[in-house]
Design an enzyme around this catalytic site. Structure first.
Site, short mmCIF file in Angstrom:
data_model
loop_
_atom_site.label_atom_id
_atom_site.label_comp_id
_atom_site.label_asym_id
_atom_site.label_seq_id
_atom_site.Cartn_x
_atom_site.Cartn_y
_atom_site.Cartn_z
N TYR A 87 115.56 19.60 102.04
CA TYR A 87 115.00 21.10 102.03
C TYR A 87 115.85 21.97 102.95
CZ TYR A 87 111.05 18.44 100.41
OH TYR A 87 110.10 17.54 99.83
N GLN A 124 114.36 31.39 109.29
CA GLN A 124 113.36 31.26 110.40
C GLN A 124 112.83 32.85 110.83
OE1 GLN A 124 111.76 28.81 111.30
NE2 GLN A 124 112.86 27.16 110.22
N CYS A 171 106.21 23.74 109.32
CA CYS A 171 105.45 24.91 109.50
C CYS A 171 103.89 24.97 109.06
CB CYS A 171 105.88 26.25 108.44
SG CYS A 171 105.74 25.68 106.84
N CYS A 217 105.20 48.37 114.59
CA CYS A 217 104.79 46.99 114.38
C CYS A 217 105.21 46.23 115.68
CB CYS A 217 105.55 46.30 113.35
SG CYS A 217 105.14 44.57 112.92
N ASP A 247 112.74 19.81 106.31
CA ASP A 247 111.93 20.91 106.79
C ASP A 247 111.32 21.48 105.34
OD1 ASP A 247 111.13 23.32 107.74
OD2 ASP A 247 113.10 23.94 108.08
N CYS A 283 97.90 40.82 113.18
CA CYS A 283 97.77 40.06 114.26
C CYS A 283 96.26 39.93 114.39
CB CYS A 283 98.28 40.58 115.31
SG CYS A 283 100.04 41.03 115.40
N CYS A 300 94.72 46.43 111.49
CA CYS A 300 95.66 45.65 110.91
C CYS A 300 95.37 44.23 110.96
CB CYS A 300 97.03 45.94 111.34
SG CYS A 300 98.49 45.01 110.89
N CYS A 303 99.46 46.89 120.45
CA CYS A 303 99.87 47.44 119.15
C CYS A 303 98.41 48.67 119.06
CB CYS A 303 99.89 46.76 118.04
SG CYS A 303 100.24 47.49 116.52
#
Length: 425
Positions: A289, A262, A383, A157, A357, A82, A79, A73
């Site tokens: 959830y 997701q 997550c 992006c 979840d 990442c 940025c 990128c």
């Protein structure tokens, strides 16, 4: 040696020093003895770094790691989206898995992982783009600069789906009318759906009365010109050509504004395949959830499902989609705050498989009830490995055994990793 493209920061104090990077830390920065953290560096590299204290700026890589690659990128290094594009994918993923093993080990949880799911570039279908005042025709749009409030105005992006990348100029035009108030700092939450882009805008100052009628008209005109499916302001429709929809199993779900999905369709497919396989043979399933039904509709092909989520609009969307998926074994939806009012062990008497979840904070209250219940199998999707191991410890202490674990890397080139796991009583 190549010089990096470092993020703008206050001028470092003190002369540059030479350091050897021993490892990569939890946030993705290289770590030298001290510890001293240096961004954009890799284990084994000899670098020149400037600054004082434990956080330094990279000046030059004097001796490169063989695992260093050219970042794909053009915005990388400035940025803040990442942090690890300079690392070859194989050692980068191995580092994530090693960290995940370490997190589990802190709660004395040991298991061999299944092969990880790893997202490819260009597959993110959900991004949050910050906007800042630009011209009357186009705002500045992108991700926040590393360690700064300002943002880098992006043209591409690399992580995003090509259809989102192609819309960046139109999204800049869409955001231009949002700056009538000096305190407005909009964020465009962009989701790629089956029938176009869905954009929910937050951060527009509302105390002064919100957007004027003229600004709203400009917003709608620019959304129409770009053929966006829908644009909402904090959930309130500002433009709607069609209701954004996603396919979840056999169901077609009409998304409420800002609904959770997701981040990549590939990760969703990997997670749902894992969860559905683990639920095989169930007589009754609780999907806790559940959101808009990411797992619900696939699970309802296995057994009747009790689907619960705190978001009433998500439950309404799930219930509305049930008629689009004939042949299911039954879904009973309920809107319920599982932190304040978890599903009690007594309510789970007829449930033999439970799926949960939760958000990043985990599911401490609900896990306590699962531990007390007679549920024989629990499938956890997480997550946040830190809260997962806390909840997992409760289940193991109650007599469950951690049987399988699937690592999921859908936030490419970040330090973030997710997982799904099966516990059997």
């Amino acid at each position: 040696m190549r010089r990096p493209r470092p993020a703008p920061r206050p001028k470092p104090q003190g002369p540059p020093v030479e350091l050897v990077i021993d490892q990569v830390g939890g946030d993705g920065d290289g770590v030298a003895a001290g510890p001293v953290f240096v961004p954009f560096t890799l284990p084994g590299e000899r670098v020149l770094a400037a600054g004082d204290g434990g956080q330094r700026d990279l000046v030059e890589v004097l001796e490169e790691s063989p695992d260093r690659v050219e970042p794909p990128c053009p915005h990388f290094g400035i940025c803040g989206g990442c942090t690890l594009q300079h690392w070859a994918l194989e050692p980068y993923l191995a580092w994530k898995l090693e960290r995940l093993h370490g997190t589990l080990a802190r709660e004395r949880l040991e298991i061999d992982f299944l092969p990880a799911y790893a997202a490819a570039p260009g597959t993110r279908r959900r991004v949050a783009l910050h906007a800042r005042r630009g011209t009357r025709d186009a705002a500045r749009l992108g991700y926040k600069i590393r360690n700064a409030w300002d943002l880098v105005d992006i043209n591409v992006c690399t992580i995003s789906d090509p259809r989102i990348q192609a819309a960046i100029p139109a999204l800049k035009r869409l955001a231009a009318p949002l700056f009538e108030h000096p305190k407005s700092a909009p964020t465009l939450h962009v989701t790629l759906t089956e029938n176009g882009l869905d954009i929910d805008i937050t951060g527009v100052e509302r105390k002064s009365g919100g957007l004027s009628a003229d600004a709203r008209m400009q917003l709608a005109e620019r959304a129409a010109a770009a053929d966006f499916a829908r644009v909402t302001l904090d959930g309130e429709t500002a433009y709607g050509a069609r209701v954004p929809q996603v396919r979840l199993g056999a169901a077609m779900v009409r998304l409420p504004p800002g609904a959770f999905l997701q981040a990549t369709a590939g990760a969703e497919a990997a997670l749902t395949a894992f969860v559905t396989e683990a639920a095989a043979g169930a007589a009754r399933i609780a999907d806790l959830y559940c959101g808009v039904g990411t797992f619900t509709f696939r699970l309802a092909e296995v057994a009747p499902v009790y689907a619960v989520d705190f978001a009433a609009d998500a439950i309404q969307a799930l219930a509305g989609a049930m008629s689009t998926a004939p042949g299911l074994k039954g879904v009973t939806p309920e809107a319920r705050d599982l932190t304040r009012r978890p599903v009690l062990a007594e309510e789970l008497k007829k449930v033999d498989v439970a799926v949960f979840d939760p958000p990043r904070a985990g599911a401490a209250e609900q896990t306590a009830e699962l531990a007390r219940s007679k549920v024989s199998r629990v499938i956890a999707v997480s997550c946040n490995p830190a809260t997962f191991v806390r909840d997992a410890r409760k289940l193991v202490d109650a007599g469950f055994r951690l049987e399988r674990l699937l690592p999921v890397d859908q936030f490419l080139w970040s330090s973030h990793i997710e997982l799904a796991a099966v516990f059997q009583r």
